[in-house]
Design a protein around this motif. Structure first.
Motif, mmCIF file in Angstrom:
data_model
loop_
_atom_site.group_PDB
_atom_site.id
_atom_site.type_symbol
_atom_site.label_atom_id
_atom_site.label_comp_id
_atom_site.label_asym_id
_atom_site.label_seq_id
_atom_site.Cartn_x
_atom_site.Cartn_y
_atom_site.Cartn_z
ATOM 1 N N LEU A 8 -0.455 9.004 1.635
ATOM 2 C CA LEU A 8 0.554 9.004 2.700
ATOM 3 C C LEU A 8 0.292 10.203 3.602
ATOM 4 O O LEU A 8 -0.028 11.291 3.130
ATOM 5 C CB LEU A 8 1.954 9.095 2.106
ATOM 6 N N ALA A 9 0.463 10.002 4.901
ATOM 7 C CA ALA A 9 0.188 11.070 5.861
ATOM 8 C C ALA A 9 1.246 12.167 5.805
ATOM 9 O O ALA A 9 0.956 13.317 6.119
ATOM 10 C CB ALA A 9 0.101 10.502 7.273
ATOM 11 N N THR A 10 2.446 11.814 5.376
ATOM 12 C CA THR A 10 3.536 12.774 5.328
ATOM 13 C C THR A 10 4.525 12.382 4.227
ATOM 14 O O THR A 10 4.724 11.189 3.980
ATOM 15 C CB THR A 10 4.251 12.851 6.699
ATOM 16 N N PRO A 11 5.158 13.356 3.574
ATOM 17 C CA PRO A 11 6.126 13.033 2.515
ATOM 18 C C PRO A 11 7.331 12.232 3.021
ATOM 19 O O PRO A 11 7.977 11.539 2.254
ATOM 20 C CB PRO A 11 6.577 14.399 1.992
ATOM 21 N N GLU A 12 7.608 12.332 4.305
ATOM 22 C CA GLU A 12 8.739 11.585 4.862
ATOM 23 C C GLU A 12 8.549 10.074 4.732
ATOM 24 O O GLU A 12 9.527 9.330 4.687
ATOM 25 C CB GLU A 12 8.977 11.964 6.332
ATOM 26 N N LEU A 13 7.305 9.625 4.665
ATOM 27 C CA LEU A 13 7.065 8.194 4.470
ATOM 28 C C LEU A 13 7.552 7.741 3.102
ATOM 29 O O LEU A 13 8.080 6.640 2.966
ATOM 30 C CB LEU A 13 5.586 7.868 4.660
ATOM 31 N N VAL B 30 0.843 -1.197 0.000
ATOM 32 C CA VAL B 30 0.000 0.000 0.000
ATOM 33 C C VAL B 30 0.875 1.242 0.000
ATOM 34 O O VAL B 30 0.683 2.166 -0.793
ATOM 35 C CB VAL B 30 -0.964 0.013 1.209
ATOM 36 N N LEU B 31 1.860 1.265 0.883
ATOM 37 C CA LEU B 31 2.742 2.439 0.973
ATOM 38 C C LEU B 31 3.528 2.648 -0.313
ATOM 39 O O LEU B 31 3.699 3.780 -0.767
ATOM 40 C CB LEU B 31 3.681 2.317 2.172
ATOM 41 N N GLU B 32 3.998 1.558 -0.917
ATOM 42 C CA GLU B 32 4.714 1.679 -2.190
ATOM 43 C C GLU B 32 3.817 2.286 -3.265
ATOM 44 O O GLU B 32 4.240 3.189 -3.997
ATOM 45 C CB GLU B 32 5.203 0.303 -2.666
ATOM 46 N N LEU B 33 2.597 1.801 -3.358
ATOM 47 C CA LEU B 33 1.674 2.315 -4.378
ATOM 48 C C LEU B 33 1.354 3.785 -4.143
ATOM 49 O O LEU B 33 1.318 4.576 -5.095
ATOM 50 C CB LEU B 33 0.390 1.486 -4.393
ATOM 51 N N LEU B 34 1.124 4.153 -2.895
ATOM 52 C CA LEU B 34 0.824 5.554 -2.592
ATOM 53 C C LEU B 34 2.043 6.436 -2.844
ATOM 54 O O LEU B 34 1.907 7.583 -3.267
ATOM 55 C CB LEU B 34 0.338 5.694 -1.151
ATOM 56 N N GLN B 35 3.227 5.893 -2.616
ATOM 57 C CA GLN B 35 4.458 6.642 -2.893
ATOM 58 C C GLN B 35 4.618 6.853 -4.398
ATOM 59 O O GLN B 35 4.926 7.945 -4.848
ATOM 60 C CB GLN B 35 5.674 5.885 -2.346
ATOM 61 N N GLU B 36 4.401 5.813 -5.168
ATOM 62 C CA GLU B 36 4.623 5.865 -6.614
ATOM 63 C C GLU B 36 3.537 6.645 -7.354
ATOM 64 O O GLU B 36 3.828 7.360 -8.313
ATOM 65 C CB GLU B 36 4.681 4.435 -7.174
ATOM 66 N N GLU B 37 2.282 6.473 -6.922
ATOM 67 C CA GLU B 37 1.166 6.995 -7.709
ATOM 68 C C GLU B 37 0.398 8.129 -7.042
ATOM 69 O O GLU B 37 -0.479 8.713 -7.659
ATOM 70 C CB GLU B 37 0.210 5.853 -8.040
ATOM 71 N N GLY B 38 0.697 8.397 -5.791
ATOM 72 C CA GLY B 38 -0.057 9.422 -5.071
ATOM 73 C C GLY B 38 -1.344 8.845 -4.511
ATOM 74 O O GLY B 38 -1.532 7.632 -4.485
ATOM 75 N N PRO B 39 -2.236 9.702 -4.068
ATOM 76 C CA PRO B 39 -3.491 9.235 -3.464
ATOM 77 C C PRO B 39 -4.261 8.304 -4.399
ATOM 78 O O PRO B 39 -4.335 8.548 -5.600
ATOM 79 C CB PRO B 39 -4.267 10.530 -3.206
ATOM 80 N N LEU B 40 -4.816 7.235 -3.801
ATOM 81 C CA LEU B 40 -5.554 6.241 -4.592
ATOM 82 C C LEU B 40 -6.839 5.835 -3.878
ATOM 83 O O LEU B 40 -6.847 5.681 -2.651
ATOM 84 C CB LEU B 40 -4.709 4.980 -4.808
ATOM 85 N N PRO B 41 -7.889 5.610 -4.650
ATOM 86 C CA PRO B 41 -9.107 5.067 -4.050
ATOM 87 C C PRO B 41 -8.899 3.592 -3.689
ATOM 88 O O PRO B 41 -8.058 2.907 -4.281
ATOM 89 C CB PRO B 41 -10.161 5.217 -5.146
ATOM 90 N N VAL B 42 -9.699 3.130 -2.757
ATOM 91 C CA VAL B 42 -9.590 1.747 -2.303
ATOM 92 C C VAL B 42 -9.722 0.779 -3.471
ATOM 93 O O VAL B 42 -8.977 -0.196 -3.555
ATOM 94 C CB VAL B 42 -10.652 1.443 -1.220
#
Length: 112
Positions: free
Chosen positions: A76-81, A24-36
């Motif tokens: 992601l809650a913060t860019p540091e993630l 999940v974190l990888e996908l949100l990092q790569e693609e930005g916010p995503l729907p479920v």
């Protein structure tokens, strides 16, 4: 009595200690916010399991959820993630490269 920093860090890394959560974190990092629904199509997991893993990440403050109509979107809650995920990739790359070099040396010894 406040939790010691080392305990808080251990709890944080335990939160990350599941393959579906990392994905999940990888996908949100790569693609930005995503729907479920998009997360579900990209992760080989049952919907109920994904929901549980997202809840763990949300409770820990690692991801945030927002509603867009009837759709829940995670980010992601913060860019540091994203930085943490990149650092983990670099560390693993270095570790595996070192293991590859060791494996080559071992193979050279057995054939030599």
């Amino acid at each position: 009595m406040p939790v010691p920093l080392y305990q808080a860090k251990a709890d944080f890394f335990r939160t990350l200690g599941h393959p579906a959560r990392i994905r999940v974190l990888e996908l949100l990092q790569e693609e930005g916010p995503l729907p479920v629904r998009d997360l579900l199509t990209r992760i080989d997991i049952e919907a109920s399991s994904l929901s549980q893993q997202l809840a763990v990440l949300r409770r820990a403050g690692v991801v945030i959820a927002s509603r867009e109509g009837s759709t829940v979107v995670y980010a992601l809650a913060t860019p540091e993630l994203a930085e943490l995920m990149g650092a983990a990739r670099r560390i693993l790359t270095d570790m595996l490269a070192d293991q590859g070099e060791l494996l080559a040396e071992l193979r050279a010894e057995t054939t030599g």
